[in-house]
Design an enzyme around this catalytic site. Structure first.
Site, PDB file in Angstrom:
ATOM      1  CB  CYS A 252      -0.938   0.005   1.198  1.00 39.16           C
ATOM      2  SG  CYS A 252      -1.892  -1.525   1.394  1.00 39.16           S
ATOM      3  CB  ALA A 253       4.016   1.678  -1.880  1.00 42.25           C
ATOM      4  CB  ALA A 254       0.294   5.173  -3.771  1.00 43.30           C
ATOM      5  N   GLY A 256       4.125   7.227  -1.694  1.00 40.36           N
ATOM      6  CA  GLY A 256       5.531   6.886  -1.829  1.00 40.36           C
ATOM      7  C   GLY A 256       6.509   7.483  -0.845  1.00 40.36           C
ATOM      8  N   GLY A 257       6.038   8.212   0.157  1.00 41.88           N
ATOM      9  CA  GLY A 257       6.956   8.800   1.136  1.00 41.88           C
ATOM     10  C   GLY A 257       7.786   7.750   1.843  1.00 41.88           C
ATOM     11  CE  LYS A 258       4.011   5.331   6.267  1.00 44.67           C
ATOM     12  NZ  LYS A 258       3.190   6.347   5.542  1.00 44.67           N
ATOM     13  CG  ASP A 273      -1.138   1.752  -3.833  1.00 44.69           C
ATOM     14  OD1 ASP A 273      -1.004   2.086  -2.641  1.00 44.69           O
ATOM     15  OD2 ASP A 273      -2.182   1.980  -4.483  1.00 44.69           O
ATOM     16  CB  CYS A 366      -2.825   7.679   8.699  1.00 42.97           C
ATOM     17  SG  CYS A 366      -3.840   7.284   7.263  1.00 42.97           S
TER      18      CYS A 366
END
Length: 435
Positions: A252-254, A256-258, A273, A366
Protein backbone atom coordinates in the site's frame (compact mmCIF):
# COMPACT_ATOMS: atom_id res chain seq x y z
CA UNK A 1 1.17 64.82 4.24
CA UNK A 2 -2.07 63.19 3.07
CA UNK A 3 -2.03 59.46 2.42
CA UNK A 4 -2.16 58.45 -1.25
CA UNK A 5 -5.52 57.23 -2.46
CA UNK A 6 -5.40 53.43 -2.90
CA UNK A 7 -5.85 52.22 -6.45
CA UNK A 8 -9.23 50.59 -7.02
CA UNK A 9 -9.12 46.86 -7.64
CA UNK A 10 -9.16 46.14 -11.36
CA UNK A 11 -12.17 44.41 -12.92
CA UNK A 12 -9.91 41.48 -13.84
CA UNK A 13 -8.70 41.06 -10.25
CA UNK A 14 -12.26 41.40 -8.93
CA UNK A 15 -13.54 38.78 -11.38
CA UNK A 16 -10.69 36.45 -10.43
CA UNK A 17 -11.51 36.83 -6.74
CA UNK A 18 -15.17 36.07 -7.32
CA UNK A 19 -14.34 33.01 -9.45
CA UNK A 20 -12.01 31.70 -6.75
CA UNK A 21 -14.73 32.03 -4.11
CA UNK A 22 -17.30 30.52 -6.41
CA UNK A 23 -15.11 27.46 -6.90
CA UNK A 24 -14.51 27.21 -3.16
CA UNK A 25 -18.30 27.11 -2.68
CA UNK A 26 -18.50 24.35 -5.30
CA UNK A 27 -15.99 22.30 -3.31
CA UNK A 28 -18.02 22.83 -0.14
CA UNK A 29 -21.21 21.74 -1.94
CA UNK A 30 -19.53 18.55 -3.09
CA UNK A 31 -18.10 17.67 0.34
CA UNK A 32 -21.14 18.57 2.42
CA UNK A 33 -23.82 17.62 -0.11
CA UNK A 34 -22.33 14.68 -2.00
CA UNK A 35 -19.90 13.25 0.55
CA UNK A 36 -16.88 13.65 -1.73
CA UNK A 37 -13.33 14.22 -0.48
CA UNK A 38 -11.37 17.31 -1.51
CA UNK A 39 -8.43 15.19 -2.65
CA UNK A 40 -10.71 13.26 -5.02
CA UNK A 41 -12.24 16.46 -6.35
CA UNK A 42 -8.86 18.06 -7.03
CA UNK A 43 -7.52 14.88 -8.65
CA UNK A 44 -10.60 14.72 -10.92
CA UNK A 45 -9.82 18.18 -12.28
CA UNK A 46 -12.59 20.08 -10.49
CA UNK A 47 -10.49 23.27 -10.46
CA UNK A 48 -8.41 22.74 -13.59
CA UNK A 49 -9.77 25.89 -15.28
CA UNK A 50 -8.27 28.09 -12.57
CA UNK A 51 -4.73 29.39 -12.57
CA UNK A 52 -2.48 27.50 -10.09
CA UNK A 53 -2.52 30.36 -7.57
CA UNK A 54 -6.31 30.69 -7.73
CA UNK A 55 -6.71 26.91 -7.50
CA UNK A 56 -4.61 26.82 -4.35
CA UNK A 57 -6.60 29.70 -2.83
CA UNK A 58 -9.96 28.09 -3.60
CA UNK A 59 -8.82 24.87 -1.97
CA UNK A 60 -7.46 26.77 1.04
CA UNK A 61 -10.73 28.71 1.47
CA UNK A 62 -12.78 25.50 1.34
CA UNK A 63 -10.43 23.75 3.77
CA UNK A 64 -10.48 26.60 6.29
CA UNK A 65 -14.27 26.89 6.05
CA UNK A 66 -14.64 23.17 6.81
CA UNK A 67 -12.22 23.53 9.70
CA UNK A 68 -14.28 26.37 11.20
CA UNK A 69 -17.71 25.12 10.10
CA UNK A 70 -19.20 24.93 13.58
CA UNK A 71 -18.17 28.49 14.41
CA UNK A 72 -19.54 29.82 11.13
CA UNK A 73 -22.89 28.07 11.71
CA UNK A 74 -23.13 29.36 15.27
CA UNK A 75 -22.64 32.94 14.13
CA UNK A 76 -25.07 32.59 11.22
CA UNK A 77 -27.87 30.92 13.15
CA UNK A 78 -28.41 34.14 15.10
CA UNK A 79 -29.45 35.84 11.88
CA UNK A 80 -31.39 33.07 10.14
CA UNK A 81 -34.93 31.98 10.98
CA UNK A 82 -34.40 28.82 8.94
CA UNK A 83 -31.50 27.39 6.99
CA UNK A 84 -31.45 28.29 3.28
CA UNK A 85 -30.45 25.74 0.59
CA UNK A 86 -26.99 24.20 0.94
CA UNK A 87 -25.27 26.35 -1.70
CA UNK A 88 -26.50 29.55 -0.05
CA UNK A 89 -25.45 28.26 3.35
CA UNK A 90 -22.00 27.53 2.00
CA UNK A 91 -21.72 30.99 0.47
CA UNK A 92 -22.60 32.42 3.89
CA UNK A 93 -20.19 30.10 5.70
CA UNK A 94 -17.30 30.97 3.40
CA UNK A 95 -17.98 34.69 3.63
CA UNK A 96 -18.33 34.52 7.42
CA UNK A 97 -14.96 32.80 7.71
CA UNK A 98 -13.29 35.45 5.55
CA UNK A 99 -14.93 38.34 7.38
CA UNK A 100 -13.91 36.93 10.74
CA UNK A 101 -10.35 36.48 9.52
CA UNK A 102 -10.06 40.12 8.55
CA UNK A 103 -11.21 39.96 4.93
CA UNK A 104 -12.26 43.25 3.32
CA UNK A 105 -16.00 43.47 3.98
CA UNK A 106 -16.86 45.21 0.71
CA UNK A 107 -15.21 42.61 -1.52
CA UNK A 108 -16.33 39.58 0.49
CA UNK A 109 -19.98 40.63 0.73
CA UNK A 110 -20.20 41.77 -2.90
CA UNK A 111 -18.72 38.49 -4.16
CA UNK A 112 -21.08 36.45 -1.97
CA UNK A 113 -24.11 38.33 -3.36
CA UNK A 114 -22.79 37.95 -6.91
CA UNK A 115 -22.28 34.18 -6.52
CA UNK A 116 -25.85 33.73 -5.31
CA UNK A 117 -27.21 36.04 -8.04
CA UNK A 118 -25.66 33.98 -10.85
CA UNK A 119 -27.66 30.87 -9.97
CA UNK A 120 -31.33 30.94 -10.98
CA UNK A 121 -32.26 28.71 -8.05
CA UNK A 122 -30.66 31.02 -5.49
CA UNK A 123 -30.88 34.47 -7.10
CA UNK A 124 -33.96 35.32 -5.04
CA UNK A 125 -31.86 35.07 -1.85
CA UNK A 126 -29.26 37.71 -2.69
CA UNK A 127 -31.02 40.19 -0.39
CA UNK A 128 -30.89 37.68 2.47
CA UNK A 129 -27.17 37.04 1.89
CA UNK A 130 -26.40 40.75 1.85
CA UNK A 131 -28.42 41.43 5.03
CA UNK A 132 -27.00 38.48 7.00
CA UNK A 133 -23.40 39.25 6.10
CA UNK A 134 -23.81 42.92 7.02
CA UNK A 135 -24.87 41.72 10.48
CA UNK A 136 -21.81 39.44 10.65
CA UNK A 137 -19.63 42.44 9.81
CA UNK A 138 -21.28 44.44 12.59
CA UNK A 139 -20.53 41.67 15.12
CA UNK A 140 -16.81 42.00 14.47
CA UNK A 141 -14.01 39.43 14.54
CA UNK A 142 -14.17 39.04 18.34
CA UNK A 143 -17.47 37.15 18.06
CA UNK A 144 -15.63 34.39 16.17
CA UNK A 145 -12.81 34.12 18.69
CA UNK A 146 -15.18 33.85 21.65
CA UNK A 147 -16.73 30.63 20.34
CA UNK A 148 -15.49 27.22 21.44
CA UNK A 149 -13.07 25.18 19.38
CA UNK A 150 -15.16 23.30 16.78
CA UNK A 151 -16.01 19.74 17.71
CA UNK A 152 -15.90 16.70 15.48
CA UNK A 153 -19.21 15.19 14.30
CA UNK A 154 -20.90 12.94 16.86
CA UNK A 155 -20.40 9.76 14.80
CA UNK A 156 -16.64 10.13 15.20
CA UNK A 157 -16.35 12.09 18.42
CA UNK A 158 -18.14 9.40 20.44
CA UNK A 159 -15.67 6.55 19.73
CA UNK A 160 -12.68 8.85 20.23
CA UNK A 161 -13.94 10.15 23.58
CA UNK A 162 -14.43 6.52 24.63
CA UNK A 163 -10.86 5.72 23.58
CA UNK A 164 -9.04 8.76 25.00
CA UNK A 165 -11.38 10.62 27.36
CA UNK A 166 -12.99 14.07 27.04
CA UNK A 167 -9.88 16.10 27.97
CA UNK A 168 -7.68 14.46 25.37
CA UNK A 169 -10.49 14.75 22.84
CA UNK A 170 -10.60 18.52 23.32
CA UNK A 171 -6.81 18.70 22.88
CA UNK A 172 -7.10 16.70 19.64
CA UNK A 173 -9.85 19.00 18.39
CA UNK A 174 -7.71 22.05 19.22
CA UNK A 175 -4.90 20.54 17.11
CA UNK A 176 -7.33 19.92 14.24
CA UNK A 177 -8.59 23.50 14.37
CA UNK A 178 -5.05 24.87 14.36
CA UNK A 179 -4.27 23.11 11.09
CA UNK A 180 -0.96 21.63 10.05
CA UNK A 181 2.42 23.10 9.08
CA UNK A 182 4.48 21.56 6.29
CA UNK A 183 6.86 18.70 7.16
CA UNK A 184 9.70 17.49 4.96
CA UNK A 185 11.70 14.27 5.03
CA UNK A 186 15.28 14.97 3.99
CA UNK A 187 17.69 12.65 2.19
CA UNK A 188 20.74 14.37 3.65
CA UNK A 189 21.33 16.85 6.45
CA UNK A 190 18.11 18.08 8.03
CA UNK A 191 19.80 20.93 9.92
CA UNK A 192 21.22 22.47 6.74
CA UNK A 193 17.85 22.35 4.96
CA UNK A 194 16.03 23.78 7.98
CA UNK A 195 18.37 26.76 7.99
CA UNK A 196 17.93 27.26 4.24
CA UNK A 197 14.10 27.16 4.27
CA UNK A 198 13.63 28.89 7.61
CA UNK A 199 12.27 25.82 9.38
CA UNK A 200 13.09 23.75 12.45
CA UNK A 201 14.31 20.19 12.88
CA UNK A 202 11.79 18.12 14.84
CA UNK A 203 12.92 15.58 17.47
CA UNK A 204 12.44 12.69 15.03
CA UNK A 205 14.47 14.35 12.27
CA UNK A 206 11.80 15.85 10.00
CA UNK A 207 12.04 19.50 8.97
CA UNK A 208 8.99 21.65 9.75
CA UNK A 209 8.07 24.91 8.01
CA UNK A 210 5.30 27.09 9.42
CA UNK A 211 4.52 29.06 6.26
CA UNK A 212 5.95 27.29 3.24
CA UNK A 213 4.15 28.98 0.34
CA UNK A 214 4.59 27.23 -3.01
CA UNK A 215 6.18 23.86 -2.21
CA UNK A 216 7.85 23.40 -5.59
CA UNK A 217 9.57 26.77 -5.16
CA UNK A 218 11.41 25.76 -1.99
CA UNK A 219 15.18 25.23 -2.17
CA UNK A 220 16.12 21.63 -2.90
CA UNK A 221 12.82 20.62 -4.52
CA UNK A 222 14.09 20.34 -8.09
CA UNK A 223 17.27 18.62 -6.89
CA UNK A 224 15.18 16.01 -5.06
CA UNK A 225 16.76 16.67 -1.67
CA UNK A 226 13.49 16.14 0.22
CA UNK A 227 9.82 15.25 -0.07
CA UNK A 228 6.66 16.34 1.75
CA UNK A 229 5.69 13.91 4.52
CA UNK A 230 4.08 14.56 7.89
CA UNK A 231 6.50 13.86 10.74
CA UNK A 232 4.24 11.12 12.12
CA UNK A 233 4.02 9.44 8.71
CA UNK A 234 7.83 9.34 8.58
CA UNK A 235 8.12 7.37 11.83
CA UNK A 236 7.04 3.87 10.55
CA UNK A 237 9.98 3.70 8.14
CA UNK A 238 12.32 4.87 10.91
CA UNK A 239 10.98 2.04 13.08
CA UNK A 240 11.50 -0.46 10.23
CA UNK A 241 15.12 0.77 10.00
CA UNK A 242 15.84 -0.88 6.64
CA UNK A 243 19.47 -1.74 6.02
CA UNK A 244 21.55 -1.77 2.84
CA UNK A 245 21.34 -5.18 1.19
CA UNK A 246 17.96 -6.12 2.67
CA UNK A 247 15.00 -7.00 0.47
CA UNK A 248 12.07 -4.89 1.65
CA UNK A 249 8.41 -5.05 0.61
CA UNK A 250 6.39 -1.83 0.89
CA UNK A 251 2.66 -2.65 0.75
CA UNK A 252 0.00 0.00 0.00
CA UNK A 253 2.93 2.20 -0.95
CA UNK A 254 1.36 5.23 -2.69
CA UNK A 255 2.03 8.14 -2.62
CA UNK A 256 5.53 6.89 -1.83
CA UNK A 257 6.96 8.80 1.14
CA UNK A 258 7.85 5.62 3.00
CA UNK A 259 9.09 3.98 -0.22
CA UNK A 260 11.61 6.79 -0.66
CA UNK A 261 12.70 6.54 2.97
CA UNK A 262 13.41 2.82 2.59
CA UNK A 263 15.08 3.31 -0.80
CA UNK A 264 17.34 6.00 0.69
CA UNK A 265 18.68 3.39 3.16
CA UNK A 266 20.22 1.39 0.33
CA UNK A 267 17.79 -1.50 0.68
CA UNK A 268 16.25 -3.19 -2.37
CA UNK A 269 12.61 -2.10 -2.35
CA UNK A 270 9.52 -3.55 -3.99
CA UNK A 271 6.60 -1.14 -3.66
CA UNK A 272 3.04 -2.38 -4.26
CA UNK A 273 -0.23 -0.48 -4.65
CA UNK A 274 -3.39 -1.16 -6.65
CA UNK A 275 -3.97 2.46 -7.75
CA UNK A 276 -2.24 3.20 -11.09
CA UNK A 277 -2.63 6.99 -10.82
CA UNK A 278 -1.17 7.11 -7.33
CA UNK A 279 1.66 4.80 -8.35
CA UNK A 280 2.50 7.19 -11.16
CA UNK A 281 3.06 9.79 -8.43
CA UNK A 282 5.44 7.37 -6.71
CA UNK A 283 7.31 6.96 -9.99
CA UNK A 284 7.58 10.74 -10.42
CA UNK A 285 8.77 11.23 -6.84
CA UNK A 286 11.41 8.53 -7.19
CA UNK A 287 12.67 10.15 -10.38
CA UNK A 288 12.86 13.59 -8.77
CA UNK A 289 14.70 12.29 -5.71
CA UNK A 290 16.93 9.98 -7.80
CA UNK A 291 15.96 6.93 -5.73
CA UNK A 292 15.20 3.44 -6.99
CA UNK A 293 12.44 0.95 -6.24
CA UNK A 294 10.61 -1.74 -8.16
CA UNK A 295 7.01 -0.60 -8.59
CA UNK A 296 4.18 -3.14 -8.82
CA UNK A 297 0.63 -2.04 -9.61
CA UNK A 298 -1.44 -4.86 -8.18
CA UNK A 299 -3.41 -6.42 -5.34
CA UNK A 300 -1.56 -6.69 -2.04
CA UNK A 301 -3.21 -10.04 -1.39
CA UNK A 302 -1.81 -11.46 -4.64
CA UNK A 303 1.84 -10.79 -3.77
CA UNK A 304 4.28 -13.66 -3.30
CA UNK A 305 7.88 -14.02 -2.22
CA UNK A 306 10.01 -13.91 0.91
CA UNK A 307 11.36 -10.66 2.40
CA UNK A 308 13.73 -9.54 5.13
CA UNK A 309 11.42 -6.69 6.14
CA UNK A 310 7.92 -5.54 5.23
CA UNK A 311 6.14 -2.23 5.74
CA UNK A 312 2.34 -2.43 5.65
CA UNK A 313 0.61 0.96 5.71
CA UNK A 314 -2.86 -0.55 5.63
CA UNK A 315 -5.96 1.18 4.20
CA UNK A 316 -7.83 2.79 7.09
CA UNK A 317 -10.30 5.46 8.14
CA UNK A 318 -7.58 8.16 7.84
CA UNK A 319 -8.98 9.75 11.01
CA UNK A 320 -5.45 10.63 12.05
CA UNK A 321 -5.05 13.06 9.14
CA UNK A 322 -7.99 15.36 9.89
CA UNK A 323 -5.81 18.31 10.90
CA UNK A 324 -4.76 18.41 7.24
CA UNK A 325 -8.02 17.06 5.79
CA UNK A 326 -10.97 18.65 7.64
CA UNK A 327 -13.30 17.46 4.87
CA UNK A 328 -12.95 13.85 6.04
CA UNK A 329 -15.32 13.93 9.05
CA UNK A 330 -17.96 15.71 6.93
CA UNK A 331 -17.62 13.53 3.83
CA UNK A 332 -17.78 10.22 5.73
CA UNK A 333 -20.08 8.73 8.34
CA UNK A 334 -18.09 5.75 9.63
CA UNK A 335 -20.18 3.15 7.81
CA UNK A 336 -17.11 1.74 6.03
CA UNK A 337 -15.06 1.18 9.19
CA UNK A 338 -16.10 -2.46 9.61
CA UNK A 339 -14.96 -3.41 6.11
CA UNK A 340 -11.66 -1.56 6.57
CA UNK A 341 -10.92 -3.34 9.85
CA UNK A 342 -11.55 -6.72 8.22
CA UNK A 343 -9.30 -5.81 5.28
CA UNK A 344 -6.50 -4.77 7.63
CA UNK A 345 -6.60 -8.17 9.35
CA UNK A 346 -6.42 -10.06 6.05
CA UNK A 347 -3.57 -7.91 4.77
CA UNK A 348 -1.63 -8.29 8.01
CA UNK A 349 -1.96 -12.07 7.94
CA UNK A 350 -0.89 -12.22 4.29
CA UNK A 351 2.05 -9.87 4.87
CA UNK A 352 3.29 -12.04 7.73
CA UNK A 353 3.22 -15.05 5.38
CA UNK A 354 5.70 -13.20 3.12
CA UNK A 355 8.16 -12.53 5.95
CA UNK A 356 11.34 -14.58 6.31
CA UNK A 357 12.01 -16.28 9.67
CA UNK A 358 13.69 -13.69 11.86
CA UNK A 359 12.32 -10.92 9.67
CA UNK A 360 10.33 -7.91 10.86
CA UNK A 361 7.11 -6.28 9.76
CA UNK A 362 5.99 -2.76 10.59
CA UNK A 363 2.20 -2.41 10.61
CA UNK A 364 0.84 1.11 10.62
CA UNK A 365 -2.38 3.03 10.02
CA UNK A 366 -3.06 6.78 9.91
CA UNK A 367 -6.00 6.26 12.25
CA UNK A 368 -6.95 7.38 15.75
CA UNK A 369 -9.25 4.40 16.27
CA UNK A 370 -7.78 1.62 18.46
CA UNK A 371 -9.69 -0.97 16.40
CA UNK A 372 -7.39 -0.04 13.50
CA UNK A 373 -4.23 -0.15 15.58
CA UNK A 374 -3.79 -1.59 19.06
CA UNK A 375 -6.61 -4.12 18.66
CA UNK A 376 -5.31 -5.31 15.27
CA UNK A 377 -1.91 -6.14 16.76
CA UNK A 378 -3.37 -7.83 19.85
CA UNK A 379 -5.55 -10.07 17.67
CA UNK A 380 -2.72 -10.80 15.22
CA UNK A 381 -0.55 -12.04 18.10
CA UNK A 382 -3.35 -14.40 19.10
CA UNK A 383 -3.57 -15.77 15.54
CA UNK A 384 0.20 -16.20 15.02
CA UNK A 385 2.15 -18.13 17.65
CA UNK A 386 5.45 -17.50 15.82
CA UNK A 387 5.15 -13.68 15.92
CA UNK A 388 6.04 -11.27 18.73
CA UNK A 389 6.16 -7.51 19.20
CA UNK A 390 9.65 -6.04 18.92
CA UNK A 391 9.67 -3.16 21.42
CA UNK A 392 13.34 -2.40 20.80
CA UNK A 393 12.44 -1.20 17.29
CA UNK A 394 10.71 1.79 18.91
CA UNK A 395 14.02 3.07 20.26
CA UNK A 396 13.99 5.84 17.66
CA UNK A 397 15.29 9.37 18.39
CA UNK A 398 12.43 11.66 19.39
CA UNK A 399 10.00 8.93 20.50
CA UNK A 400 8.56 9.66 23.93
CA UNK A 401 8.13 6.68 26.33
CA UNK A 402 4.50 7.66 27.07
CA UNK A 403 3.62 7.14 23.39
CA UNK A 404 4.31 3.39 23.71
CA UNK A 405 1.15 1.36 24.31
CA UNK A 406 0.50 -1.65 26.50
CA UNK A 407 0.83 -4.22 23.71
CA UNK A 408 4.12 -2.66 22.55
CA UNK A 409 3.01 -0.41 19.70
CA UNK A 410 3.29 3.32 19.24
CA UNK A 411 0.26 5.60 19.51
CA UNK A 412 0.75 9.02 17.93
CA UNK A 413 -1.86 11.76 18.38
CA UNK A 414 -2.46 15.24 16.89
CA UNK A 415 -2.11 16.88 20.31
CA UNK A 416 1.46 15.61 20.74
CA UNK A 417 4.09 18.31 20.10
CA UNK A 418 1.31 20.90 20.41
CA UNK A 419 3.89 23.63 21.05
CA UNK A 420 5.58 22.68 17.76
CA UNK A 421 2.41 22.41 15.68
CA UNK A 422 1.19 18.87 16.42
CA UNK A 423 1.43 15.73 14.28
CA UNK A 424 -0.89 13.38 12.44
CA UNK A 425 -2.55 10.56 14.34
CA UNK A 426 -0.83 7.22 13.65
CA UNK A 427 -0.44 3.75 15.05
CA UNK A 428 2.84 1.89 14.51
CA UNK A 429 4.00 -1.55 15.68
CA UNK A 430 6.95 -3.75 14.74
CA UNK A 431 6.28 -7.49 14.63
CA UNK A 432 9.12 -10.01 14.37
CA UNK A 433 8.77 -13.57 13.17
CA UNK A 434 10.67 -16.22 15.15
CA UNK A 435 13.81 -17.48 13.42
Amino acid sequence: MPKPTPKPKSKTASKSSMQTRRNAVYLLDQVLGEGRLLSELIASGALERLEPQERARAQRLATETLRGLERADRLLQKHLQKYPPLTVRNVLRLATLELCQGGAAHGVVNDAVEIVSRNKRTAGMKGLVNAVLRKVVAQGEDAWNLLRVPRLPKWLRGPLVQAYGPETMMAIEAAHFAGAPLDLTVKGGAAALAETVGGVVLPTGSVRIADAGQVSGLPGFEAGEWWVQDAAAAIPARVLNAQAGEHVLDLCAAPGGKTMQVAASGATVTAVDDNPARMERVRENLKRTQLKAELVVGDVMAQKGSYDAILLDAPCSATGTMRRHPDLPHAKDGSEFGDLIGMQSWMLDHALSLLKPGGRLVFCTCSLLPDEGEVQVEEALERHNDVRVDRTALEVPGIEPEWITEEGGLRLRPDYWSELGGMDGFYVACLRKDG
